[in-house]
Design a protein around this motif. Structure first.
Motif, PDB file in Angstrom:
ATOM      1  N   ASP A  16     -20.278  13.933   5.981  1.00 44.16           N
ATOM      2  CA  ASP A  16     -21.061  15.170   5.700  1.00 44.16           C
ATOM      3  C   ASP A  16     -21.337  16.168   7.125  1.00 44.16           C
ATOM      4  O   ASP A  16     -21.998  17.160   6.950  1.00 44.16           O
ATOM      5  N   ARG A 140     -22.995  19.019   0.385  1.00 43.56           N
ATOM      6  CA  ARG A 140     -23.634  18.929   1.697  1.00 43.56           C
ATOM      7  C   ARG A 140     -22.520  19.356   2.796  1.00 43.56           C
ATOM      8  O   ARG A 140     -23.009  20.132   3.670  1.00 43.56           O
ATOM      9  N   ASP A 156     -28.116  22.890   9.746  1.00 42.48           N
ATOM     10  CA  ASP A 156     -28.520  22.173   8.767  1.00 42.48           C
ATOM     11  C   ASP A 156     -29.606  23.015   7.939  1.00 42.48           C
ATOM     12  O   ASP A 156     -30.083  22.283   7.087  1.00 42.48           O
ATOM     13  N   VAL A 159     -28.719  22.479   4.196  1.00 43.25           N
ATOM     14  CA  VAL A 159     -28.908  21.157   3.673  1.00 43.25           C
ATOM     15  C   VAL A 159     -30.340  20.672   3.582  1.00 43.25           C
ATOM     16  O   VAL A 159     -30.776  19.918   2.727  1.00 43.25           O
TER      17      VAL A 159
END
Ligand SMILES: O=C(O)CCC(=O)C(=O)O
Ligand SMILES: [Fe+2]
Length: 323
Positions: A16, A140, A156, A159
Motif C-alpha cells: 500500500d 489505501r 499519508d 489514508v
C-alpha cells in the motif's frame, strides 16, 4: 475527456506504499489518476488484486437475498433512528428531487458487526464483509496516489483520515459503507410513472466510491461539458469515482461527478434485473474537511465551506430518505 480511463494497479503490486523498486510506477499512476479525476472524475481500476471469485460470491449472495418475498426482506428494513444498515425498498430512497420513483432496492452495511445476521441468506453479510476487507488495500493505494497526484507534503494525509490510518475498520470511528443494489426487472404490465428512473442523478457523499457492476450496464456519467457518457461494464474492473468530500478537499479540482442509471430503452435490458455493489469510502466521522490549500483552490472560482464529515453525511442521507 469523454472516455473513462483504465488504470492498471498491477504496476504497483500489493504494497500500500511505494518502495524504492516501485517509485517510478507510483509516479506514473499518480499522473494517470490526476488526469482522470480532474477531467472526468471516474476511472476503471484493473489488476487491483481482488479475486473475481469474491466479487462473484457477493453478487450471488445478494441476488439470493433480493429474490426473496418482500415480507422477508422487510424484516431487515433500515431503521434510520438507529443507523443506515439494512434493506431499503424501491422508492424509499430518492437521490434527486427531480425523480418521482426509483426502481432500486438495496441492502447497506455500515460497519462490521459480528452479531448482525440475515437468517434466510446467511452468506449475505459474510460475502459483503469479505469484499469490503479486500477493498481496503486498493483504497489505501488510491488514497496515496491521490496525495501524490496533488503533490501533498504528507502522502499519508488521506489514508490517515480513513480509519485513523489503520487497516481494520473501527466501529464508530468511520462510517464507510458497502451497499448492494438490485434493480428489479420491469415487467411489461407495469405502468411506469413519469419521472421514474433506476437511480437518480446524484453525486456521492464521501471521498471515493468503488463500484462493481454486472454485465447489464446502464450507469451514465456526466462529463464536465454536461453530456452523458456510458460507464460500460468491464468484467473484473472496479469503477471508481470521487464524491463530495474529495471535491471539497481539492477546492473543486477533483469534482464529484454526477451519475445516474435510467430505465433502459432496450426491452431486453428493461425486463432484466441489474446488480451493482458499491463501497463508499468515507473519512473518519469527526474529520473537519476543508480545502487543503489555496494553491489547489486556485482557478475553480468557487468557495467551499468546511464541514465535519458526520454532519455532512447525516444531512445528505436524511435528505435522500425523506420520501
Ligand atoms: O448502481 C449503480 O451503478 C450506481 C449506484 C450509485 O451510484 C450509488 O449507489 O451511489
Ligand atoms: Fe452514486
Amino acid at each position: 475527456m469523454d472516455t473513462i480511463p483504465v488504470i492498471d494497479f498491477g504496476l504497483i503490486g500489493t504494497s500500500d506504499k511505494k518502495t524504492s523498486d516501485t517509485e517510478e510506477q507510483w509516479k506514473i499512476l499518480s499522473e494517470n489518476v490526476f488526469n482522470a479525476l480532474s477531467r472526468i472524475g471516474f476511472m476503471y481500476i484493473i489488476k487491483h488484486g481482488i479475486p473475481q471469485s469474491k466479487i462473484d460470491h457477493a453478487f450471488a449472495e445478494s441476488e439470493g437475498f433480493f429474490q426473496q418475498p418482500d415480507v422477508i426482506k422487510e424484516k431487515y428494513l433500515i431503521d434510520m433512528s438507529k443507523n443506515y444498515r439494512g434493506y431499503t425498498r424501491p422508492g424509499q430512497q430518492i437521490l434527486s428531487h427531480t425523480s418521482f420513483h426509483e426502481f432500486r432496492e438495496c441492502f447497506s452495511i455500515e460497519e462490521p458487526d459480528e452479531a448482525y445476521t440475515v437468517e434466510e441468506t446467511p452468506g449475505l453479510i459474510s460475502s459483503i464483509e469479505d469484499l469490503r476487507k479486500h477493498c481496503r488495500l486498493p483504497v489505501r493505494q488510491l488514497l496515496r496516489l491521490i496525495a501524490m497526484a496533488l503533490k501533498l507534503d504528507d502522502e499519508d494525509y488521506f489514508v490517515n483520515n480513513y480509519n485513523g490510518g489503520r487497516l481494520h475498520q473501527d466501529p464508530g470511528l468511520n462510517s464507510s459503507m458497502v451497499r448492494t443494489h438490485y434493480y428489479p426487472p420491469i415487467p411489461e404490465e407495469i405502468q411506469i410513472p413519469a419521472n421514474s428512473v433506476r437511480c437518480s442523478e446524484h453525486t456521492d457523499f464521501g471521498i471515493l466510491t468503488f463500484l462493481f457492476q454486472d454485465a447489464m450496464g446502464g450507469l451514465e456519467v456526466k462529463a464536465l461539458a454536461g453530456n452523458w457518457i456510458k460507464a460500460n461494464p468491464i468484467r473484473g474492473a472496479i469503477l471508481v469515482n470521487t464524491g463530495d468530500i474529495m471535491e471539497l478537499w481539492t477546492g473543486g479540482l477533483f469534482p464529484a461527478t454526477p451519475h445516474r442509471v435510467l430505465i433502459p430503452e432496450e426491452e431486453i435490458q428493461k425486463r432484466t434485473k441489474r446488480q451493482s455493489i458499491t463501497y463508499f469510502v468515507n473519512p473518519d466521522s469527526e474529520t473537519l474537511v476543508s480545502p487543503l490549500s489555496s494553491k489547489l483552490c486556485h482557478g475553480s472560482g468557487r468557495s467551499f465551506e468546511s464541514v465535519i464529515f458526520r454532519d455532512h453525511y447525516q444531512k445528505r442521507l436524511e435528505a435522500s430518505y425523506k420520501y
